[in-house]
Design a protein around this motif. Sequence first.
Motif, PDB file in Angstrom:
ATOM      1  N   ASN A 592      20.550  15.326  45.583  1.00 36.94           N
ATOM      2  CA  ASN A 592      21.743  14.918  46.347  1.00 36.94           C
ATOM      3  C   ASN A 592      21.974  15.819  47.558  1.00 36.94           C
ATOM      4  N   LEU A 593      21.677  17.113  47.391  1.00 35.61           N
ATOM      5  CA  LEU A 593      21.891  18.061  48.485  1.00 35.61           C
ATOM      6  C   LEU A 593      20.735  18.063  49.486  1.00 35.61           C
ATOM      7  N   LYS A 594      19.684  17.247  49.178  1.00 33.19           N
ATOM      8  CA  LYS A 594      18.523  17.131  50.064  1.00 33.19           C
ATOM      9  C   LYS A 594      17.877  18.487  50.347  1.00 33.19           C
ATOM     10  N   ILE A 595      17.745  19.249  49.260  1.00 30.58           N
ATOM     11  CA  ILE A 595      17.071  20.546  49.380  1.00 30.58           C
ATOM     12  C   ILE A 595      15.574  20.296  49.546  1.00 30.58           C
ATOM     13  N   PRO A 596      14.915  20.988  50.463  1.00 31.58           N
ATOM     14  CA  PRO A 596      13.473  20.772  50.675  1.00 31.58           C
ATOM     15  C   PRO A 596      12.693  20.927  49.369  1.00 31.58           C
ATOM     16  N   LYS A 597      11.656  20.136  49.261  1.00 32.48           N
ATOM     17  CA  LYS A 597      10.863  20.112  48.033  1.00 32.48           C
ATOM     18  C   LYS A 597      10.333  21.493  47.676  1.00 32.48           C
ATOM     19  N   ARG A 598       9.927  22.246  48.683  1.00 33.36           N
ATOM     20  CA  ARG A 598       9.337  23.559  48.420  1.00 33.36           C
ATOM     21  C   ARG A 598      10.368  24.546  47.858  1.00 33.36           C
ATOM     22  N   GLU A 599      11.678  24.250  48.046  1.00 38.88           N
ATOM     23  CA  GLU A 599      12.736  25.146  47.563  1.00 38.88           C
ATOM     24  C   GLU A 599      13.359  24.662  46.245  1.00 38.88           C
ATOM     25  N   GLN A 600      12.929  23.494  45.786  1.00 42.31           N
ATOM     26  CA  GLN A 600      13.493  22.968  44.540  1.00 42.31           C
ATOM     27  C   GLN A 600      12.867  23.657  43.332  1.00 42.31           C
ATOM     28  N   HIS A 601      13.601  23.620  42.229  1.00 46.54           N
ATOM     29  CA  HIS A 601      13.108  24.205  40.982  1.00 46.54           C
ATOM     30  C   HIS A 601      12.019  23.317  40.383  1.00 46.54           C
ATOM     31  N   ASP A 602      11.039  23.958  39.781  1.00 44.89           N
ATOM     32  CA  ASP A 602       9.965  23.238  39.102  1.00 44.89           C
ATOM     33  C   ASP A 602      10.026  23.591  37.616  1.00 44.89           C
ATOM     34  N   PHE A 603      10.365  22.593  36.799  1.00 44.75           N
ATOM     35  CA  PHE A 603      10.482  22.832  35.355  1.00 44.75           C
ATOM     36  C   PHE A 603       9.317  22.216  34.589  1.00 44.75           C
ATOM     37  N   GLY A 604       8.189  22.038  35.280  1.00 40.38           N
ATOM     38  CA  GLY A 604       7.041  21.434  34.607  1.00 40.38           C
ATOM     39  C   GLY A 604       6.500  22.281  33.473  1.00 40.38           C
ATOM     40  N   HIS A 605       6.706  23.602  33.556  1.00 41.60           N
ATOM     41  CA  HIS A 605       6.176  24.491  32.526  1.00 41.60           C
ATOM     42  C   HIS A 605       6.870  24.320  31.182  1.00 41.60           C
ATOM     43  N   VAL A 606       8.017  23.628  31.169  1.00 42.47           N
ATOM     44  CA  VAL A 606       8.776  23.486  29.922  1.00 42.47           C
ATOM     45  C   VAL A 606       8.078  22.536  28.952  1.00 42.47           C
ATOM     46  N   LEU A 607       7.238  21.653  29.468  1.00 45.56           N
ATOM     47  CA  LEU A 607       6.444  20.747  28.625  1.00 45.56           C
ATOM     48  C   LEU A 607       7.307  19.904  27.697  1.00 45.56           C
ATOM     49  N   LEU A 608       8.312  19.252  28.278  1.00 45.03           N
ATOM     50  CA  LEU A 608       9.178  18.384  27.469  1.00 45.03           C
ATOM     51  C   LEU A 608       8.519  17.016  27.325  1.00 45.03           C
ATOM     52  N   SER A 609       7.630  16.906  26.374  1.00 50.00           N
ATOM     53  CA  SER A 609       6.941  15.631  26.159  1.00 50.00           C
ATOM     54  C   SER A 609       7.596  14.867  25.023  1.00 50.00           C
ATOM     55  N   GLN A 610       7.451  13.547  25.075  1.00 49.52           N
ATOM     56  CA  GLN A 610       7.972  12.707  23.997  1.00 49.52           C
ATOM     57  C   GLN A 610       7.105  12.883  22.761  1.00 49.52           C
ATOM     58  N   PRO A 611       7.681  12.821  21.555  1.00 47.74           N
ATOM     59  CA  PRO A 611       6.863  12.869  20.346  1.00 47.74           C
ATOM     60  C   PRO A 611       5.901  11.683  20.315  1.00 47.74           C
ATOM     61  N   VAL A 612       4.750  11.917  19.742  1.00 45.84           N
ATOM     62  CA  VAL A 612       3.714  10.886  19.682  1.00 45.84           C
ATOM     63  C   VAL A 612       3.959   9.987  18.473  1.00 45.84           C
ATOM     64  N   GLU A 613       3.993   8.691  18.696  1.00 44.18           N
ATOM     65  CA  GLU A 613       4.208   7.750  17.594  1.00 44.18           C
ATOM     66  C   GLU A 613       2.865   7.336  17.013  1.00 44.18           C
ATOM     67  N   VAL A 614       2.742   7.498  15.689  1.00 47.69           N
ATOM     68  CA  VAL A 614       1.529   7.075  14.984  1.00 47.69           C
ATOM     69  C   VAL A 614       1.946   6.181  13.820  1.00 47.69           C
ATOM     70  N   THR A 615       0.978   5.447  13.301  1.00 47.81           N
ATOM     71  CA  THR A 615       1.250   4.519  12.203  1.00 47.81           C
ATOM     72  C   THR A 615       0.285   4.792  11.056  1.00 47.81           C
ATOM     73  N   VAL A 616       0.827   4.836   9.844  1.00 48.13           N
ATOM     74  CA  VAL A 616       0.009   4.983   8.640  1.00 48.13           C
ATOM     75  C   VAL A 616       0.304   3.790   7.745  1.00 48.13           C
ATOM     76  N   GLU A 617      -0.742   3.096   7.327  1.00 46.33           N
ATOM     77  CA  GLU A 617      -0.566   1.928   6.474  1.00 46.33           C
ATOM     78  C   GLU A 617      -0.834   2.308   5.022  1.00 46.33           C
ATOM     79  N   GLY A 618      -0.075   1.668   4.127  1.00 39.32           N
ATOM     80  CA  GLY A 618      -0.230   1.946   2.711  1.00 39.32           C
ATOM     81  C   GLY A 618       0.293   0.805   1.867  1.00 39.32           C
ATOM     82  N   ILE A 619       0.249   1.018   0.553  1.00 38.90           N
ATOM     83  CA  ILE A 619       0.729   0.016  -0.400  1.00 38.90           C
ATOM     84  C   ILE A 619       2.093   0.455  -0.905  1.00 38.90           C
TER      85      ILE A 619
END
Length: 857
Positions: A592-619
Amino acid sequence: MVLRSWGATDHNAMLGRGVPHPASTKFHNDDTGPAAKRLKTFESTDGEDSRDVSGDEYALRTPNAYRNETADSEDEDALEDEGKLTSIRPTELESALPQVKTDKEAIEEYEAMRAAEDVPEDLKSRLSQRSWTKGKSSIYVDAFNLALETVLEDEGHLFDEKEMEVFNQWRALEYEAQYLYVRLFLRKTSAWHRINRLGYYSDIADLPAAAQVLQSVRQLPKSSAGIQSNPGELAPPEGTVLESNFSFADFSEGTITSLEEASSLLNLEELKTIAKEAKVQGKNKSELLKALRRMSQHQSGLGWVGLKRSDSEHTVASESGGNENDEDDSMSDMNRDKHFVRKIMASTGSCIRLSLPTLKLFERVHLVFYRSTEWTDKSLTTIILARISRRNFPDYIVSRSANIFPTRSELLEFEAALRTQFKVDNILEFNGNPGKGGLEEVLSIFDEVYPRWKVLLKEEQRKEDRVYESGEGAYLRRFSPAWVYTRIVHKGTYVLGRFKMYEREHEVTSELLNQQLFHAARRGAWYQRKALLEEHYMYNLQPPSGISDPEQQKRHWKRISLRTCEAGLQDKDCHMIYHYDLQRRIRKLEKNLKIPKREQHDFGHVLLSQPVEVTVEGIQLKKEYPTNKRRVSAQGEERQRSTKTIWVDEAEGGGECSVEAMCLSDYRSRGFKGYHAEGGIIRTLFAYLFYDVLFVYIPNVFQTAYQTCPLDLHTDAFFPSRASEINHRLVEIANGSAADIIRAVDEREREKRTCIIGLNWDFELDDLLEIISCFDGQALATVCKVMAQEYRMRGGGMPDLFLWDTEKKEVVFSEVKSENDRLSDTQRLWIHVLTGAGIRVELCNAVAREVRVVDAE
């Protein structure tokens, strides 16, 4: 993963149910809602009545508000309709003690074993020699007196002349009177009890005589201590102050005058008889009581009931000794309540109730002894049972300080603050939408508390800078009125927001953040709220001087909001579960403040990934219950079957198993090793890795020699008081030293199987070392940091399965979901933390490729 937004009412909310005192005690002047139901338990230490257990959850509780006050009656029918089985959360002291058998059988077995021994007169000698004799001493009485004597020895300055005389009178009581009092103290403290139903005949030879001793009136000297007023409470609750005389218990004769009190003494059959006379109906005890009381309120005469003089002759005679005046003879003029009260009291016989002033005094003693605002019958006995059990405990320095409450006035203000806090929570949490009136009442309390809170903040900061030893203040501050007031002020900010008083809310929230002493666990929520106010409201309330353009005013406050979020991320006390929301707001504000990209914070190192969905079949197996054999209570069984599914373990011979075991077998077939541990592995690793930190010397947190952890482990005072040691250990773990730490602790403690909280000695050392070799050091340090910050709240919610792959050197957590399962909030937060640390988390969906219907046995 986006975390759920936590409002002021549910973040760190005080969960549970308030249990007010009966109206007769006049302890609460406001309407605190319905009393809690009596709940069943099957391991009561009170063999005569194993149903008197009330459920509770988290956070501080006032001893005045959370004792079970249900009347002494047989509530089985009401329980079936409205009750719900829960369990009591242990107190901080109980949490720190080992798991020992504390049920009725364990106590009886021990006392029987010691019954033939000679009993020393001195209490401490009796405890050291572990000697009890049936009919002469009891573990309950000895534990009660141990608490009293310990407090008077170290902290007798907290009690005035009147209170000390009460203690002297208590010491002079015969054993049977003390035993009766203690057992009633552990039951329903302010309820009436029918003496002929108490059932302590094996311990008390003459119950009526013991009751009479407790009910006798005794004189008290004058006190030099005056009655003090506190914020939110001008005077102590009515009926709780010792006057010129006192008794340990009250008489029912002449005291029980209301139909509500009297009718609560009846069991179901007796109530049905009274209801039949009164021509009222109900399906259960609760409905019968309501109908009887409603009828009494709406009618003024007895003529329509159809009663004859003979129906109540014995009742009136029993009350008046056979001498009746003409006014009582006229049934049409007799007050309806008076008539039924007489009939009920004639049926119940004499009753006893603990006197409120002495009850509150002994509760204060227990607050000081247990360093806790709550206790149960197990609190009273566990410390002795832990002492006599053959266990090995860690080596640590026992330190019981006498300066928890420096003065009597501070103790009384702390108690008053707890009552005020309960009133606030009762309005905001326990009775639905508080409405405008409720919010205004909370705002009024906030206005009274806020100035006193600011004064106490300065005083506590002075103590922290000049008085307290290193780490001592973190624990002692929990017993300062300012600790409770901070929570009330926190609740007050919610009310300010509801009334759109955003400028003042911003000011108070800033004050909360400016102090670093109280409720550090809430700092993340305060940063979130402060940043939101600055982004959306403050530009209009406090426009910056010299800027007239509204857009520029908004940009000015958005920059301030951005700095607030940055401060939150840099605050060591801001819990990492708040980091994601603060990071998201930072990205939005920078855009919103139009801060230049080079001055913005980079939080990529936090590694906030979605949990992986897997399926197990059984009786899947579905059991079919014959309709003609189903019991009335089968609805509860149906609910249980709907959430816990049954599966076939194809990898282990085709037997029945849980959904977690079925999925674990599938993972093992793919090369994983693992346990269905639900956090047990993590708690064990934490106990190994932080053994030295857990038992480092901190004043006051080791009150006995029989603890498995410090008393402050389950509080947010644990982390800051050991910040240096914890951070040093986290660096060691991140650098790969975890295996060496575990080997050292295991070599020293495994043979003794030392009692350490969370540590399960059944896990093999080789497995633990193998896990550590697969665990990224930085990720393990992150998980341990979360455990250190919030051990109590993080005890649950961990994914079901803990898996590791020795070839790939990978650790995987798997949360198993069957058809009817949903993730809870605590599970979502753990998934957030684990994925944020770079650990793979899977949501394992169990799907039935075949459903077999089998007959239930």
